[in-house]
Design a protein around this motif. Sequence first.
Motif, PDB file in Angstrom:
ATOM      1  N   GLY A  89      11.513  -0.472  11.463  1.00 40.52           N
ATOM      2  CA  GLY A  89      11.687  -1.743  11.095  1.00 40.52           C
ATOM      3  C   GLY A  89      10.898  -2.409   9.722  1.00 40.52           C
ATOM      4  O   GLY A  89      11.046  -3.728   9.476  1.00 40.52           O
ATOM      5  N   VAL A  90      10.201  -1.490   9.211  1.00 37.92           N
ATOM      6  CA  VAL A  90       9.751  -2.184   8.070  1.00 37.92           C
ATOM      7  C   VAL A  90      10.652  -2.133   6.920  1.00 37.92           C
ATOM      8  O   VAL A  90      11.275  -1.451   6.396  1.00 37.92           O
ATOM      9  CB  VAL A  90       8.496  -1.272   7.467  1.00 37.92           C
ATOM     10  N   GLY A  91      10.575  -3.501   6.152  1.00 42.11           N
ATOM     11  CA  GLY A  91      11.925  -3.797   5.529  1.00 42.11           C
ATOM     12  C   GLY A  91      11.747  -4.327   3.993  1.00 42.11           C
ATOM     13  O   GLY A  91      12.572  -4.744   3.386  1.00 42.11           O
ATOM     14  N   PRO A 106       0.907  -1.243   0.058  1.00 37.29           N
ATOM     15  CA  PRO A 106      -0.060  -0.134   0.053  1.00 37.29           C
ATOM     16  C   PRO A 106       0.822   1.365  -0.050  1.00 37.29           C
ATOM     17  O   PRO A 106       1.986   1.265   0.247  1.00 37.29           O
ATOM     18  CB  PRO A 106      -0.813  -0.083   1.086  1.00 37.29           C
ATOM     19  N   HIS A 107       0.193   2.247  -0.341  1.00 36.82           N
ATOM     20  CA  HIS A 107       0.907   3.727  -0.472  1.00 36.82           C
ATOM     21  C   HIS A 107       0.741   4.454   0.899  1.00 36.82           C
ATOM     22  O   HIS A 107      -0.481   4.620   1.481  1.00 36.82           O
ATOM     23  CB  HIS A 107       0.125   4.515  -1.615  1.00 36.82           C
ATOM     24  N   PHE A 108       1.770   4.535   1.651  1.00 38.33           N
ATOM     25  CA  PHE A 108       1.860   5.388   2.999  1.00 38.33           C
ATOM     26  C   PHE A 108       1.314   6.633   3.107  1.00 38.33           C
ATOM     27  O   PHE A 108       0.779   6.850   4.108  1.00 38.33           O
ATOM     28  CB  PHE A 108       3.006   5.029   3.790  1.00 38.33           C
ATOM     29  N   ALA A 161       0.160  -7.038   4.300  1.00 39.79           N
ATOM     30  CA  ALA A 161       0.875  -6.281   3.353  1.00 39.79           C
ATOM     31  C   ALA A 161       2.313  -6.486   3.362  1.00 39.79           C
ATOM     32  O   ALA A 161       2.689  -6.542   4.409  1.00 39.79           O
ATOM     33  CB  ALA A 161       0.681  -4.696   3.630  1.00 39.79           C
ATOM     34  N   ILE A 162       2.953  -6.628   2.358  1.00 41.71           N
ATOM     35  CA  ILE A 162       4.300  -6.828   2.205  1.00 41.71           C
ATOM     36  C   ILE A 162       5.273  -5.875   2.703  1.00 41.71           C
ATOM     37  O   ILE A 162       6.317  -6.008   3.028  1.00 41.71           O
ATOM     38  CB  ILE A 162       4.667  -7.821   0.865  1.00 41.71           C
ATOM     39  N   LYS A 174      -0.196   8.112   6.561  1.00 43.81           N
ATOM     40  CA  LYS A 174       1.283   8.826   7.364  1.00 43.81           C
ATOM     41  C   LYS A 174       0.853   8.557   8.790  1.00 43.81           C
ATOM     42  O   LYS A 174       1.498   9.352   9.615  1.00 43.81           O
ATOM     43  CB  LYS A 174       1.328  10.362   7.008  1.00 43.81           C
ATOM     44  N   CYS A 175       0.525   7.321   8.848  1.00 45.69           N
ATOM     45  CA  CYS A 175       0.149   7.187  10.515  1.00 45.69           C
ATOM     46  C   CYS A 175       0.509   5.660  10.699  1.00 45.69           C
ATOM     47  O   CYS A 175       0.160   4.446  10.011  1.00 45.69           O
ATOM     48  CB  CYS A 175      -1.429   7.268  10.527  1.00 45.69           C
ATOM     49  N   LEU A 176       1.374   5.423  11.771  1.00 49.39           N
ATOM     50  CA  LEU A 176       1.926   4.022  11.992  1.00 49.39           C
ATOM     51  C   LEU A 176       0.666   3.009  12.468  1.00 49.39           C
ATOM     52  O   LEU A 176       1.083   1.933  12.147  1.00 49.39           O
ATOM     53  CB  LEU A 176       2.978   3.917  13.154  1.00 49.39           C
ATOM     54  N   GLU A 177       0.017   3.823  13.232  1.00 46.06           N
ATOM     55  CA  GLU A 177      -1.331   2.900  13.809  1.00 46.06           C
ATOM     56  C   GLU A 177      -2.055   2.154  12.343  1.00 46.06           C
ATOM     57  O   GLU A 177      -2.380   1.028  12.614  1.00 46.06           O
ATOM     58  CB  GLU A 177      -1.976   3.603  14.909  1.00 46.06           C
ATOM     59  N   VAL A 178      -1.905   2.925  11.620  1.00 47.52           N
ATOM     60  CA  VAL A 178      -2.780   2.466  10.326  1.00 47.52           C
ATOM     61  C   VAL A 178      -1.964   1.529   9.631  1.00 47.52           C
ATOM     62  O   VAL A 178      -2.472   0.364   9.097  1.00 47.52           O
ATOM     63  CB  VAL A 178      -3.241   3.627   9.416  1.00 47.52           C
ATOM     64  N   ALA A 179      -0.637   1.956   9.253  1.00 41.99           N
ATOM     65  CA  ALA A 179       0.378   0.896   8.837  1.00 41.99           C
ATOM     66  C   ALA A 179       0.412  -0.257   9.543  1.00 41.99           C
ATOM     67  O   ALA A 179       0.327  -1.595   8.992  1.00 41.99           O
ATOM     68  CB  ALA A 179       1.530   1.808   8.622  1.00 41.99           C
ATOM     69  N   ARG A 180       0.370  -0.375  10.764  1.00 46.81           N
ATOM     70  CA  ARG A 180       0.491  -1.823  11.511  1.00 46.81           C
ATOM     71  C   ARG A 180      -0.890  -2.493  11.196  1.00 46.81           C
ATOM     72  O   ARG A 180      -0.575  -3.702  11.191  1.00 46.81           O
ATOM     73  CB  ARG A 180       0.625  -1.528  13.144  1.00 46.81           C
ATOM     74  N   ARG A 181      -1.793  -1.990  10.940  1.00 48.19           N
ATOM     75  CA  ARG A 181      -3.229  -2.878  10.772  1.00 48.19           C
ATOM     76  C   ARG A 181      -2.902  -3.344   9.472  1.00 48.19           C
ATOM     77  O   ARG A 181      -3.402  -4.450   9.007  1.00 48.19           O
ATOM     78  CB  ARG A 181      -4.529  -2.001  10.724  1.00 48.19           C
TER      79      ARG A 181
END
Length: 361
Positions: A76-78, A39-41, A58-59, A45-52
């Motif tokens: 640590g997102v790689g 997904p496009h971050f 999501a890869i 721009k929110c880590l709480e959303v990204a973690r979900r």
Amino acid sequence: MTELADLATPALLVDRTRLERNVASMAGAMRDAGVALRPHFKTSKCLEVARRQLDHGAIGFTCSTPAEVRLLQDEGVGDLLWAHQPVGPAKVAFAVEALRRGGLMIGLDSAESAAPLSAAGVTVPFLLDVDTGLGRTGVSPERAVETAVRLAALPGLELRGVMTHEGHLGSYGADRTGLEEAGTQAGRRLAEVAAALRVAGLDCPIVSVGSTPGATSAPFVEGVTEARPGTYVYYDSGQVRLGSATLDRCAQTVLTRVVSAQRPGTVIIDAGVKAMSSDGLAGGSLGTVCDPSGRPLEDVAFVNGNEEHGYLTGSGTARLRVGDLLRVVPNHACGTTNMWSGLHVLDDGRTVDRWPIRARH
């Protein structure tokens, strides 16, 4: 918990139930199609959303800016794609630093943009950016093989695949059939480019399409391996107009109050272009005006805005009074996000948490 009426306005709200439904739904659709989701971050721009999003498979993420890359690498997102050519000394220096940390690919469309990275003495995994109709960045499909060969020959550059952004689908408006056909065509053109690169002796494991309007078409073309939608986490009024979602899927709203009603047919709210995305001005609307429960108001349009003031017009404004609380579904969620430093999490009509928005310009 905080009642909406107790919040200072304007305020950015995200409905948690709708957010989680959107994240799960897109993840499931891509999983069923056998397509990776990156997904496009920039939308949240929110880590709480990204973690979900990561929790749902999501890869990694697609990034627009150095700040987004840095934030996610620090978390640590790689598996990141920086889908914006790093041109200029400052961006090149950052790209070199980020590439040395690992887990990053760069989007490139020319030897001119790639040469400074090649000269820096680092390994540069890259995706060839291909224009499938938007007319922004990206090499034409006819020149893709020639360009890929030139790029792959530069020291340090490693071709990982091809990418496109089928952003031109937004021009189809309410013509969903035409939009779907154009999305399928964009996916086919990219898959054909990937096949041509392989014939030319170049590896091309990643074939990456990217947009929310195109998420029901382009990723399902044979040969496409990953999708990069972004707006789907929130959706917005623009996506509703395109038929990508219904209004009840829109998770992001701006809470605002009527602050002036001096002229018949017009009222002024305290959410202007500094609270919304000015993308809407070109389309004639900054968003869909709703009551505090999220139900659209009839005959009320958000037609314009100054920095701190919004102009609502239409016969329905006769029912509005100074102090009335309203919610606006923005025309463009991504641009709206970038105007805010934090959001209020909405659950059952009350705010229950506040999440920071980071990596803004």
